[in-house]
Design an enzyme around this catalytic site. Structure first.
Site, PDB file in Angstrom:
ATOM      1  N   LEU A 107       0.871  -1.173   0.000  1.00  8.82           N
ATOM      2  CA  LEU A 107       0.000   0.000   0.000  1.00  8.82           C
ATOM      3  C   LEU A 107       0.906   1.221   0.000  1.00  8.82           C
ATOM      4  O   LEU A 107       1.932   1.223   0.698  1.00  8.82           O
ATOM      5  CB  LEU A 107      -0.919   0.022   1.224  1.00  8.82           C
ATOM      6  CG  LEU A 107      -1.958  -1.108   1.343  1.00  8.82           C
ATOM      7  CD1 LEU A 107      -2.696  -0.998   2.676  1.00  8.82           C
ATOM      8  CD2 LEU A 107      -2.952  -1.072   0.183  1.00  8.82           C
ATOM      9  N   ASP A 108       0.559   2.259  -0.737  1.00 11.04           N
ATOM     10  CA  ASP A 108       1.444   3.421  -0.770  1.00 11.04           C
ATOM     11  C   ASP A 108       1.387   4.176   0.546  1.00 11.04           C
ATOM     12  O   ASP A 108       0.531   3.929   1.395  1.00 11.04           O
ATOM     13  CB  ASP A 108       1.154   4.313  -1.987  1.00 11.04           C
ATOM     14  CG  ASP A 108      -0.181   5.036  -1.892  1.00 11.04           C
ATOM     15  OD1 ASP A 108      -0.484   5.621  -0.840  1.00 11.04           O
ATOM     16  OD2 ASP A 108      -0.930   5.032  -2.892  1.00 11.04           O
ATOM     17  N   ILE A 109       2.282   5.108   0.712  1.00 11.37           N
ATOM     18  CA  ILE A 109       2.477   5.769   2.006  1.00 11.37           C
ATOM     19  C   ILE A 109       1.226   6.501   2.475  1.00 11.37           C
ATOM     20  O   ILE A 109       0.969   6.619   3.676  1.00 11.37           O
ATOM     21  CB  ILE A 109       3.694   6.729   1.948  1.00 11.37           C
ATOM     22  CG1 ILE A 109       4.052   7.228   3.355  1.00 11.37           C
ATOM     23  CG2 ILE A 109       3.426   7.885   0.986  1.00 11.37           C
ATOM     24  CD1 ILE A 109       5.367   7.972   3.422  1.00 11.37           C
ATOM     25  N   ASN A 110       0.403   6.985   1.539  1.00  8.84           N
ATOM     26  CA  ASN A 110      -0.787   7.747   1.905  1.00  8.84           C
ATOM     27  C   ASN A 110      -2.055   6.894   1.973  1.00  8.84           C
ATOM     28  O   ASN A 110      -3.141   7.434   2.160  1.00  8.84           O
ATOM     29  CB  ASN A 110      -0.995   8.890   0.901  1.00  8.84           C
ATOM     30  CG  ASN A 110       0.125   9.904   0.968  1.00  8.84           C
ATOM     31  OD1 ASN A 110       0.572  10.274   2.047  1.00  8.84           O
ATOM     32  ND2 ASN A 110       0.600  10.343  -0.189  1.00  8.84           N
TER      33      ASN A 110
END
Length: 291
Positions: A107-110
């Site tokens: 999952l991306d950081i945001n």
């Protein structure tokens, strides 16, 4: 009987098979004192070292497949270490003996929400393979009015820079004012695909939460930064998806006291999350004083 080196290392939880192939290609792995090569096969008594450190090998019968569900907060990255010192999704996971946790996808950081980890690198490798199209569901908060024509385009398909893409389903899920929530599903795992689909229609995404992976849902009681080990029936559901034999053993107790222990464990997880915020990268939230 001999087995491929990368398969044995993945099964023992040292990483996904793809990671192990990269390590072997980089010359980080040796067999009986000789640098290993891709495609090498080993016997059960082989002496294996990674970066010069001897590791223990496990047969398929010795490995218990374990899976964790982790509630990833925003701000954590899906790497084991970060040169910039940012927190990673591995920081708060429990220690596992003679092995390590392998993330099933990223999952991306945001993006927050459900992220699975397993001690079985072969399971992770198969679940992440493009041919294994596991249904993923996300809760998305958008800003502004969304015309029905936009929703229809996202259902039927739009062209992204890496090819056509679409949501398998998209449903409104409430909201207030200009903020609207949607539940969207898709089976691919391309980089930032959910965000890029909305961005292709010039829609701003302000929150993105993964709430389901296949039939495994993000537990409502699991706090951000908390983890829980999946029971054997859910582990075997994932193994069936990956075309693997069912697991017959579990590290979880199954007796009349298990519910009480689960409640105690949940409380411990919440305390650990609060402690991590105080001693780790996050700052503790101010507590409300009683009068």
């Amino acid at each position: 009987m001999s087995e491929k080196l990368q398969k044995v290392l993945a099964r023992a939880g040292h990483g996904s098979r793809r990671e192990m192939e990269a390590w072997i290609a980089a010359g980080r792995v040796s067999i009986d004192g000789e640098i290993a090569g891709l495609g090498d096969r080993i016997e059960a008594d082989a002496k294996i070292r990674i970066d010069g450190r001897a590791i223990s090998l496990k047969s398929a019968e010795d490995v218990i497949c374990r899976v964790l569900a982790y509630h990833k907060p925003e701000g954590e990255i899906c790497s084991r270490k970060d040169p910039e010192g940012r927190p990673t999704v591995f920081d708060r996971l429990p220690k596992v003996r003679d092995s390590r946790w392998v993330a099933v996808g990223r999952l991306d950081i945001n993006t927050s929400g459900l992220l699975l980890f397993t001690s079985d690198g072969e399971l992770a490798n198969r679940l992440m393979h493009p041919s294994n199209e596991v249904d993923r569901e996300y809760a998305v908060r958008t800003f502004g009015e969304i015309p029905e024509a936009t929703v229809q385009r996202l259902r039927t398909g739009v062209m992204l820079e890496d090819g056509p893409a679409q949501f398998d389903s998209i449903k409104p899920a409430g909201g207030e004012g200009m903020n609207q929530w949607w539940h969207v599903c898709l089976r691919e795992g391309r980089n930032r695909e959910v965000r890029r689909l909305w961005e292709s229609q010039e829609v701003q995404v302000s929150r993105l939460i993964r709430i389901r992976y296949g039939m495994v849902e993000l537990p409502k009681s699991l706090p951000r930064g908390g983890w829980v080990e999946l029971p054997m029936e859910q582990v075997n559901y994932l193994r069936k998806l990956a075309g693997l034999e069912p697991e017959t053993r579990t590290m979880l107790a199954a007796d009349k006291h298990s519910v009480a222990r689960a409640q105690v464990k949940s409380a411990k997880i919440r305390r650990a999350v609060r402690k991590h915020k105080v001693t780790g990268t996050g700052q503790p939230k101010p507590t409300r004083q009683r009068s």
